[in-house]
Design a protein around this motif. Sequence first.
Motif, PDB file in Angstrom:
ATOM      1  N   ASN A   2      47.043  36.757  61.012  1.00  0.00           N
ATOM      2  CA  ASN A   2      47.991  37.051  59.916  1.00  0.00           C
ATOM      3  C   ASN A   2      47.053  36.318  58.930  1.00  0.00           C
ATOM      4  N   VAL A   3      46.659  35.284  58.968  1.00  0.00           N
ATOM      5  CA  VAL A   3      45.873  34.575  57.753  1.00  0.00           C
ATOM      6  C   VAL A   3      44.659  35.200  57.359  1.00  0.00           C
ATOM      7  N   ALA A   4      43.820  35.466  58.607  1.00  0.00           N
ATOM      8  CA  ALA A   4      42.724  36.352  58.191  1.00  0.00           C
ATOM      9  C   ALA A   4      42.735  37.708  57.513  1.00  0.00           C
ATOM     10  N   LEU A   5      44.053  38.579  58.092  1.00  0.00           N
ATOM     11  CA  LEU A   5      44.129  39.677  57.205  1.00  0.00           C
ATOM     12  C   LEU A   5      44.634  39.467  55.813  1.00  0.00           C
ATOM     13  N   TRP A   6      45.345  38.405  55.422  1.00  0.00           N
ATOM     14  CA  TRP A   6      45.803  38.144  54.015  1.00  0.00           C
ATOM     15  C   TRP A   6      44.478  37.810  53.188  1.00  0.00           C
ATOM     16  N   ILE A   7      43.482  36.905  53.823  1.00  0.00           N
ATOM     17  CA  ILE A   7      42.364  36.391  53.255  1.00  0.00           C
ATOM     18  C   ILE A   7      41.444  37.612  52.936  1.00  0.00           C
ATOM     19  N   THR A   8      41.364  38.534  53.709  1.00  0.00           N
ATOM     20  CA  THR A   8      40.643  39.879  53.791  1.00  0.00           C
ATOM     21  C   THR A   8      41.369  40.891  52.637  1.00  0.00           C
ATOM     22  N   ALA A   9      42.590  40.718  52.631  1.00  0.00           N
ATOM     23  CA  ALA A   9      43.154  41.765  51.846  1.00  0.00           C
ATOM     24  C   ALA A   9      43.179  41.251  50.475  1.00  0.00           C
ATOM     25  N   GLY A  10      43.219  39.925  50.123  1.00  0.00           N
ATOM     26  CA  GLY A  10      43.049  39.308  48.913  1.00  0.00           C
ATOM     27  C   GLY A  10      41.780  39.246  48.409  1.00  0.00           C
ATOM     28  N   THR A  11      40.631  39.310  49.410  1.00  0.00           N
ATOM     29  CA  THR A  11      39.324  39.586  48.679  1.00  0.00           C
ATOM     30  C   THR A  11      39.076  41.002  48.504  1.00  0.00           C
ATOM     31  N   LEU A  12      39.663  41.846  49.335  1.00  0.00           N
ATOM     32  CA  LEU A  12      39.424  43.322  48.946  1.00  0.00           C
ATOM     33  C   LEU A  12      40.232  43.611  47.466  1.00  0.00           C
ATOM     34  N   ALA A  13      41.463  43.067  47.470  1.00  0.00           N
ATOM     35  CA  ALA A  13      42.182  43.244  45.944  1.00  0.00           C
ATOM     36  C   ALA A  13      41.313  42.631  44.809  1.00  0.00           C
ATOM     37  N   ALA A  14      40.528  41.644  45.076  1.00  0.00           N
ATOM     38  CA  ALA A  14      39.797  41.153  43.913  1.00  0.00           C
ATOM     39  C   ALA A  14      38.555  41.996  43.609  1.00  0.00           C
ATOM     40  N   VAL A  15      38.032  42.349  44.714  1.00  0.00           N
ATOM     41  CA  VAL A  15      36.825  43.341  44.498  1.00  0.00           C
ATOM     42  C   VAL A  15      37.135  44.670  43.792  1.00  0.00           C
ATOM     43  N   CYS A  16      38.347  45.183  44.066  1.00  0.00           N
ATOM     44  CA  CYS A  16      38.938  46.226  43.519  1.00  0.00           C
ATOM     45  C   CYS A  16      39.438  46.136  42.252  1.00  0.00           C
ATOM     46  N   LEU A  17      40.040  44.876  42.035  1.00  0.00           N
ATOM     47  CA  LEU A  17      40.400  44.681  40.633  1.00  0.00           C
ATOM     48  C   LEU A  17      39.114  44.655  39.607  1.00  0.00           C
ATOM     49  N   ILE A  18      38.263  43.869  39.910  1.00  0.00           N
ATOM     50  CA  ILE A  18      36.902  43.928  39.216  1.00  0.00           C
ATOM     51  C   ILE A  18      36.261  45.060  39.157  1.00  0.00           C
ATOM     52  N   GLY A  19      36.359  46.053  40.222  1.00  0.00           N
ATOM     53  CA  GLY A  19      35.889  47.142  40.031  1.00  0.00           C
ATOM     54  C   GLY A  19      36.664  48.328  39.137  1.00  0.00           C
ATOM     55  N   SER A  20      37.861  47.975  39.021  1.00  0.00           N
ATOM     56  CA  SER A  20      38.437  48.762  38.049  1.00  0.00           C
ATOM     57  C   SER A  20      38.331  48.598  36.612  1.00  0.00           C
ATOM     58  N   ALA A  21      37.244  47.746  36.245  1.00  0.00           N
ATOM     59  CA  ALA A  21      36.926  47.607  35.124  1.00  0.00           C
ATOM     60  C   ALA A  21      36.318  48.803  34.262  1.00  0.00           C
ATOM     61  N   LYS A  22      35.888  49.700  35.214  1.00  0.00           N
ATOM     62  CA  LYS A  22      35.201  51.098  34.822  1.00  0.00           C
ATOM     63  C   LYS A  22      36.085  52.066  34.003  1.00  0.00           C
ATOM     64  N   MET A  23      37.244  51.589  34.109  1.00  0.00           N
ATOM     65  CA  MET A  23      38.267  52.281  33.394  1.00  0.00           C
ATOM     66  C   MET A  23      38.106  51.813  31.919  1.00  0.00           C
ATOM     67  N   PHE A  24      37.715  50.643  31.405  1.00  0.00           N
ATOM     68  CA  PHE A  24      37.640  50.264  30.077  1.00  0.00           C
ATOM     69  C   PHE A  24      36.323  50.256  29.562  1.00  0.00           C
ATOM     70  N   VAL A  25      35.145  50.051  30.388  1.00  0.00           N
ATOM     71  CA  VAL A  25      33.865  49.868  29.915  1.00  0.00           C
ATOM     72  C   VAL A  25      32.992  51.033  29.820  1.00  0.00           C
ATOM     73  N   PRO A  26      32.479  51.289  28.627  1.00  0.00           N
ATOM     74  CA  PRO A  26      31.711  52.739  28.403  1.00  0.00           C
ATOM     75  C   PRO A  26      30.719  53.188  29.604  1.00  0.00           C
ATOM     76  N   GLN A  27      30.737  54.243  29.950  1.00  0.00           N
ATOM     77  CA  GLN A  27      29.557  54.578  31.023  1.00  0.00           C
ATOM     78  C   GLN A  27      28.366  53.918  30.588  1.00  0.00           C
ATOM     79  N   GLU A  28      27.771  53.975  29.293  1.00  0.00           N
ATOM     80  CA  GLU A  28      26.347  53.590  29.123  1.00  0.00           C
ATOM     81  C   GLU A  28      26.100  51.945  29.589  1.00  0.00           C
ATOM     82  N   LYS A  29      27.026  51.416  29.293  1.00  0.00           N
ATOM     83  CA  LYS A  29      27.249  49.803  29.592  1.00  0.00           C
ATOM     84  C   LYS A  29      27.130  49.887  31.097  1.00  0.00           C
ATOM     85  N   LEU A  30      27.946  50.633  31.575  1.00  0.00           N
ATOM     86  CA  LEU A  30      27.854  50.554  33.172  1.00  0.00           C
ATOM     87  C   LEU A  30      26.557  50.949  33.798  1.00  0.00           C
TER      88      LEU A  30
END
Length: 127
Positions: A2-30
Motif C-alpha cells: 500500500n505504501v509503495a502504491l501511494w508513493i508511486t501514485a504521488g510521484t505520478l501525480a507530481a509528474v502529471c502536475l508539472i506536465g500540465s504546465a503545457k496548458m499555460f506555457v506558449p508552444q514556442e517556449k515549450l
Amino acid sequence: MNVALWITAGTLAAVCLIGSAKMFVPQEKLAAMGASAEWVEGFSPGALKALGAVELLAAAGLILPAVLDIAPALVPLAATGLVLLFAGAVTMRLRRGERVTIAGDVLYLALAAFVAWGRFGPEAFIG
C-alpha cells in the motif's frame, strides 16, 4: 504494498502536475526547452492545452478520490488512463524516431501500470 502504491501514485501525480504546465506555457517556449521537447512542434496549441488538461485531471484522479474517500474506485481508472496516455507518448516518440528520449515515458507507463494493477487487485480501496 500500500505504501509503495501511494508513493508511486504521488510521484505520478507530481509528474502529471508539472506536465500540465503545457496548458499555460506558449508552444514556442515549450519547443525551445531542449531536445526532449521537440515533440510539441507536431501539435496544435489547442491539442497541447487538451493534453495538459488530461494530465491535470490525472494528477487529481490519482490522489484526491482516495484521500477524500469520495469514489476511491476512480484511482485505478485514472491510472489506467495514464497507461493509455503514456502508451500514446511512447508510440509518438517511436514514430518520430526519438528513441533517446523514450526512457522516461516507458518508466511512467510502467509506474502507471503498477498503480492500476495494485489498485484494481491486491490493494483495492473497495471490497
